[in-house]
Motif scaffolding. Structure first.
Motif, PDB file in Angstrom:
ATOM      1  N   GLY A 548       0.757  -1.296   0.106  1.00 31.96           N
ATOM      2  CA  GLY A 548      -0.217  -0.184  -0.128  1.00 31.96           C
ATOM      3  C   GLY A 548       0.660   1.188  -0.018  1.00 31.96           C
ATOM      4  O   GLY A 548       0.519   2.316  -0.621  1.00 31.96           O
ATOM      5  N   MET A 549       1.906   1.237   0.806  1.00 31.75           N
ATOM      6  CA  MET A 549       2.946   2.181   0.711  1.00 31.75           C
ATOM      7  C   MET A 549       3.493   2.472  -0.662  1.00 31.75           C
ATOM      8  O   MET A 549       3.687   3.698  -1.031  1.00 31.75           O
ATOM      9  CB  MET A 549       3.896   2.009   2.047  1.00 31.75           C
ATOM     10  CG  MET A 549       4.904   3.098   1.850  1.00 31.75           C
ATOM     11  SD  MET A 549       6.142   2.567   3.115  1.00 31.75           S
ATOM     12  CE  MET A 549       7.166   1.123   2.339  1.00 31.75           C
ATOM     13  N   ALA A 554       3.862   5.472  -5.926  1.00 32.56           N
ATOM     14  CA  ALA A 554       4.154   5.250  -7.405  1.00 32.56           C
ATOM     15  C   ALA A 554       3.120   6.049  -8.099  1.00 32.56           C
ATOM     16  O   ALA A 554       3.242   6.697  -9.159  1.00 32.56           O
ATOM     17  CB  ALA A 554       3.931   3.691  -7.636  1.00 32.56           C
ATOM     18  N   VAL A 555       1.948   5.942  -7.296  1.00 28.55           N
ATOM     19  CA  VAL A 555       0.650   6.690  -7.985  1.00 28.55           C
ATOM     20  C   VAL A 555       1.035   8.506  -8.106  1.00 28.55           C
ATOM     21  O   VAL A 555       0.729   9.047  -8.766  1.00 28.55           O
ATOM     22  CB  VAL A 555      -0.821   6.782  -7.198  1.00 28.55           C
ATOM     23  CG1 VAL A 555      -1.584   7.721  -7.458  1.00 28.55           C
ATOM     24  CG2 VAL A 555      -1.046   5.366  -7.351  1.00 28.55           C
ATOM     25  N   GLU A 556       1.736   8.682  -6.765  1.00 24.32           N
ATOM     26  CA  GLU A 556       2.000  10.219  -6.757  1.00 24.32           C
ATOM     27  C   GLU A 556       3.561  10.573  -7.478  1.00 24.32           C
ATOM     28  O   GLU A 556       4.014  11.707  -7.492  1.00 24.32           O
ATOM     29  CB  GLU A 556       2.329  10.746  -5.438  1.00 24.32           C
ATOM     30  CG  GLU A 556       0.976  10.574  -4.626  1.00 24.32           C
ATOM     31  CD  GLU A 556       0.030  11.601  -4.994  1.00 24.32           C
ATOM     32  OE1 GLU A 556       0.433  12.716  -5.446  1.00 24.32           O
ATOM     33  OE2 GLU A 556      -1.312  11.414  -4.804  1.00 24.32           O
ATOM     34  N   GLN A 557       3.908   9.469  -8.086  1.00 23.75           N
ATOM     35  CA  GLN A 557       5.197   9.664  -9.016  1.00 23.75           C
ATOM     36  C   GLN A 557       6.299   9.968  -8.209  1.00 23.75           C
ATOM     37  O   GLN A 557       7.278  10.753  -8.545  1.00 23.75           O
ATOM     38  CB  GLN A 557       4.984  10.345 -10.250  1.00 23.75           C
ATOM     39  CG  GLN A 557       4.040   9.784 -11.013  1.00 23.75           C
ATOM     40  CD  GLN A 557       3.893  10.438 -12.767  1.00 23.75           C
ATOM     41  OE1 GLN A 557       4.767  11.246 -12.782  1.00 23.75           O
ATOM     42  NE2 GLN A 557       2.577  10.165 -13.340  1.00 23.75           N
ATOM     43  N   ILE A 790      -1.632  -4.036  -8.160  1.00 18.45           N
ATOM     44  CA  ILE A 790      -1.593  -3.536  -6.577  1.00 18.45           C
ATOM     45  C   ILE A 790      -2.940  -3.011  -6.058  1.00 18.45           C
ATOM     46  O   ILE A 790      -3.408  -3.597  -5.062  1.00 18.45           O
ATOM     47  CB  ILE A 790      -0.650  -2.564  -6.293  1.00 18.45           C
ATOM     48  CG1 ILE A 790       0.616  -3.193  -6.790  1.00 18.45           C
ATOM     49  CG2 ILE A 790      -0.473  -2.119  -4.853  1.00 18.45           C
ATOM     50  CD1 ILE A 790       1.750  -2.077  -6.757  1.00 18.45           C
ATOM     51  N   GLN A 791      -3.668  -2.280  -6.759  1.00 20.38           N
ATOM     52  CA  GLN A 791      -5.022  -1.804  -6.370  1.00 20.38           C
ATOM     53  C   GLN A 791      -6.016  -2.834  -6.108  1.00 20.38           C
ATOM     54  O   GLN A 791      -6.828  -2.949  -5.098  1.00 20.38           O
ATOM     55  CB  GLN A 791      -5.407  -0.728  -7.396  1.00 20.38           C
ATOM     56  CG  GLN A 791      -6.752   0.061  -6.963  1.00 20.38           C
ATOM     57  CD  GLN A 791      -7.149   1.088  -8.010  1.00 20.38           C
ATOM     58  OE1 GLN A 791      -7.031   0.833  -9.267  1.00 20.38           O
ATOM     59  NE2 GLN A 791      -7.778   2.244  -7.403  1.00 20.38           N
ATOM     60  N   SER A 792      -6.017  -3.777  -7.034  1.00 17.82           N
ATOM     61  CA  SER A 792      -6.940  -4.954  -6.928  1.00 17.82           C
ATOM     62  C   SER A 792      -6.618  -5.985  -5.495  1.00 17.82           C
ATOM     63  O   SER A 792      -7.619  -6.098  -4.634  1.00 17.82           O
ATOM     64  CB  SER A 792      -6.825  -5.923  -8.200  1.00 17.82           C
ATOM     65  OG  SER A 792      -7.651  -7.154  -7.876  1.00 17.82           O
ATOM     66  N   ILE A 793      -5.351  -6.001  -5.291  1.00 17.62           N
ATOM     67  CA  ILE A 793      -5.043  -6.742  -4.091  1.00 17.62           C
ATOM     68  C   ILE A 793      -5.541  -5.927  -2.723  1.00 17.62           C
ATOM     69  O   ILE A 793      -6.010  -6.460  -1.845  1.00 17.62           O
ATOM     70  CB  ILE A 793      -3.584  -7.049  -3.936  1.00 17.62           C
ATOM     71  CG1 ILE A 793      -3.285  -8.227  -4.861  1.00 17.62           C
ATOM     72  CG2 ILE A 793      -3.258  -7.387  -2.413  1.00 17.62           C
ATOM     73  CD1 ILE A 793      -3.901  -9.441  -4.513  1.00 17.62           C
TER      74      ILE A 793
END
Length: 802
Positions: A548-549, A554-557, A790-793
């Motif tokens: 999650g971290m 990664a989403v925030e690049q 990752i989001q699915s998990i």
């Protein structure tokens, strides 16, 4: 008595017999499994004279078929497939004489006293004096089976009641007769604990012994409470599952799995054989249960019980639950409860129980009503079924999967407060509870000097629980022995120069606070101690890195942050490998991803037999990035024969990671390459795990442990190995076995395992491989499809194959 068990005979190859045989084989013990000879050949064998009843295969048909079915069952009864080689099948007519070579004979035949006596006639004829003889019966008084036998037989005869499945359920009830030698009882209690990995509970020879007496009472009282409170199957299973510290299968699903007929049989036996039980009427079947029995709706074995699986119009499976009023199957209902919602945020089960009892809705009322009756029942069973209250808690935890036994729940609520609750619902505790409170004793258990004590009713004092002095239970020493802690870890002094680091994050995932704890523990150990154990008492050792971290960064690049996090993880794993003191990991249950990498870098791994270990990063679109990929390249290099390179070794390592293989036992973890021969050992009993790990750390320190030197001699194959990987990935993609993203991850993994695209096999350093591993991990974090996985998990708990 100095007794060694080298060979065991199991008489009866049914569901329990075959599984007991498999569990002894798991220990490495030789097993003789016997059953009856078929009365006649099956028609397909007898027609055409293919076989005769004199043929060995025909005479062993029953036992062979039973063993084959058991081995194929899920979950598996064996640690590894090779375990089965320890089992020799035979039949009563031809092979009963062979029990003369056995050290222990376990009878597991049908629950019929006359049949058992006939078997014992044969046993007594062939067993050598001093051989243990025990019965796995659950419904026949043990003393009745000993009647009429010789003195040596009676002296070595005892009840040993395993719970099904015996590999996974930890309870082993030991039931002696008045004739059983004391040293036989002591041996069975110790052997069951240390070697079979069981919670051994000494029982009196009373109907259903301890666990089934209390457990079936609890189920039967709920079956009646359902009608009284107008509850549904879905509600009861929601109220009595994990929120109560019990298995997900809760009440009705568990009954389906075990078999409604089994529960009915025990209930009827208790009704018939316990005429003075105040709660006797509760062992009568409610009308809807009697109708289910009549309809043969017995659970999984008949295809339907309290639940039924069907295929919907879209061919997808759907599970329906039984409407207990109409006895029609209906779609499951989502249960809403204000009480249950408030309990979600309470991690500590004891605090959760206290909050549950204060619930204002139907769930809270259910809790109070059911436990008011249970508390009365268990207090009344002393001294009938046990002189000591802790045995009842042990039996329910180990046999029924309750996280807290009934007296432990009572303690959590407060004894006096629970007594007031009981009175409101028409229940009163046994006199000894009232006397205990009057004397100023306010709990059934307390911890003193790191040891858990129980209230001993005859002496009216607190005594140590026998046998537990050999365990290290972190819950018991944490309050006085913790020397450092942060938000996710704690360092505890285990004594003798050894410290322990435990995780207590959600699912024991590894994030920044855990990495800080590992480094701090090594600092502390190097300055003033002899060794470090990394272990915990949680449900799982570790579910891996905190993805999650990684996902949020990664989403925030924030690529520099991601890179720093990976470096920190790698450096911490290498710190474990190259510290100045021995580091022993003590994994159990789920040991995935980063948890597996931690174990791969420890000096030694003291694993519980039930350790499910694997590098599962492929499922979230990544490769192992905490040294796991590097470690597999290193181990492949070490496996190459001198002067030779075997690409099949590399292929096996690649497929283990690429297929996210998880071991089904600690032993299988070695076969998959996660554990290394001579660098790990197995603790059968989870309760002994930390203590065993501590002893190993002391052993390594006493042997003169010296800090290892980082490796610079790892042979990687470069382009020759990479060509194999790329060709294999392309073939799998072309055949539609893997997705385009799977192919990309495979290529990244192959690149690391092969040391990049070097022109020839080359010797490289660990740091070189770690850099490749980190770069590959970082690049995959930037992939949209990886983030979707990752989001699915994180949101659905499901692996996405995009």
């Amino acid at each position: 008595m100095n007794r060694i068990i080298k060979k065991v005979a199991v008489l009866g190859s049914g569901i329990m017999g075959s599984r007991i045989a498999c569990h002894f084989a798991n220990l490495g013990v030789e097993v003789l499994l016997l059953d009856i000879v078929p009365k006649e050949l099956a028609s397909e064998e007898s027609e055409g004279g293919v076989a005769t009843i004199q043929d060995k295969a025909a005479r062993n048909k029953i036992v062979n078929a039973a063993l084959e079915t058991t081995i194929k069952s899920n979950p598996s009864p064996v640690f590894t497939k090779s375990v089965v080689n320890k089992i020799t099948a035979g039949n009563f007519d031809d092979n009963m004489k062979d029990i003369a070579s056995c050290d222990w004979v376990i009878e597991v035949v049908v629950e019929n006293l006359e049949i058992k006596k006939k078997v014992y006639d044969q046993v007594e004829k062939f067993r050598k004096p001093g051989t243990l003889i025990t019965s796995n019966t659950s419904g026949i008084p043990i003393h009745m089976m000993a009647e009429g036998r010789g003195d040596d037989f009676k002296a070595h005869f005892c009840g040993t009641h395993f719970f099904n499945p015996p590999r996974y359920l930890r309870l082993l009830e030991i039931i002696p007769t008045p004739f059983t030698n004391k040293d036989v009882v002591e041996f069975l209690m110790h052997y069951g604990d240390k070697f079979l990995g069981k919670t051994t509970v000494l029982c009196k020879d009373t109907p259903a012994f301890i666990a089934n007496r209390i457990g079936v009472y609890s189920i039967m009282s709920l079956l009646h409470l359902v009608e009284k409170m107008d509850l549904t199957v879905d509600e009861v299973d929601k109220f009595t599952g994990p929120v109560l510290g019990r298995p997900k299968s809760a009440t009705f699903r568990t009954t389906d799995v075990v078999g409604l007929d089994t529960m009915i049989k025990v209930a009827k036996g208790l009704y018939d054989n316990c005429p003075d039980d105040k709660a006797r009427e509760l062992f009568k079947l409610p009308a809807y249960v009697a109708k289910m029995e009549q309809n043969n709706w017995l659970g999984d074995k008949t295809g339907q019980g309290f639940y039924k699986k069907i295929k919907g119009a879209d061919s997808k499976s759907e599970i329906l639950s039984l409407n207990l009023k109409t006895l029609a199957y209906e779609p499951q209902q989502k249960i809403k409860s204000t009480t249950l919602e408030t309990l979600k945020s309470i991690e500590d089960l004891r605090l959760r129980m206290k909050a549950y009892a204060m619930g204002k809705d139907k769930a809270g009322e259910f809790f109070r009503t059911s436990f008011a009756g249970l508390f009365e029942y268990v207090s009344d069973r002393i001294p009938e079924i046990s002189d000591e209250l802790y045995r009842i808690d042990d039996a329910l935890r180990a046999g029924f999967g309750w996280e807290l036994g009934p007296f432990e729940v009572w303690d959590a609520l407060g004894i006096a407060e629970a007594v007031d609750m009981m009175k409101k619902y028409g229940h009163v505790p046994a006199v000894w509870v009232t006397e205990m409170l009057a004397a100023g004793n306010t709990s059934f258990y307390k911890v003193e000097n790191g040891e858990k004590k129980y209230y001993d009713i005859p002496s009216k004092t607190y005594k140590n629980i026998p046998g537990t002095s050999q365990y290290i239970i972190l819950d018991n020493i944490r309050a006085t022995k913790t020397i450092w802690k942060n938000a996710g870890t704690a360092i505890t002094d285990l004594g003798d120069g050894i410290i322990n680091l435990e995780f207590h994050t959600k699912m024991n995932t590894i994030g920044g606070e855990v990495l800080e704890g590992i480094n701090k523990a090594i600092d502390v150990a190097e300055k003033g101690y002899r060794g470090l154990v990394i272990g915990n008492d949680g449900a799982n050792f570790s579910a891996g890195a905190n993805v999650g971290m990684i996902f949020m960064m990664a989403v925030e690049q924030e690529w520099d942050e991601v890179d720093f996090a990976i470096r920190m993880f790698q450096n911490t794993m290498m710190r474990i490998r190259y510290s100045g003191i021995p580091v022993v990991a003590a994994p159990h249950n789920l040991t995935l991803g980063g948890g597996c990498e931690l174990c791969m870098h420890a000096d030694f791994v003291q694993a519980n037999a039930e350790t499910y270990m694997g590098l599962v990063e492929f499922g979230v679109g990544l490769i192992p990035g905490g040294g796991g990929s590097k470690e597999f390249a290193l181990r492949a290099s070490d496996a190459f024969a001198e002067g030779q390179i075997d690409q099949n070794i590399l292929k096996d390592k690649f497929l283990t990671i690429g297929m996210a293989k998880v071991s089904t036992s600690g032993r299988e973890a070695e076969e998959l390459g996660y554990l290394q021969k001579d660098k790990y050992a197995i603790s059968m009993n989870r309760s002994r795990l930390i203590a065993d790990a501590k002893e190993k750390a002391i052993e390594l320190a006493d042997a003169g442990y010296t800090k290892p030197v980082q490796r610079k001699d790892i042979k990687v194959l470069g382009k020759s190995g990479l060509g194999m990987v790329l060709a294999g990935a392309n073939t799998m993609y072309s055949g539609h076995y893997i997705s385009e993203h799977d192919k990309k991850i495979s290529e990244k993994l192959g690149y690391v395992l092969c040391g990049g695209d070097l022109s020839a096999p080359t010797l490289v350093t660990e740091q070189y491989l770690l850099d490749l591993e980190r770069e590959a991990f970082l690049s995959l974090c930037s992939e949209k499809k990886t983030l979707e996985r990752i989001q699915s998990i994180l949101t659905k708990g499901k692996t996405l194959r995009n």
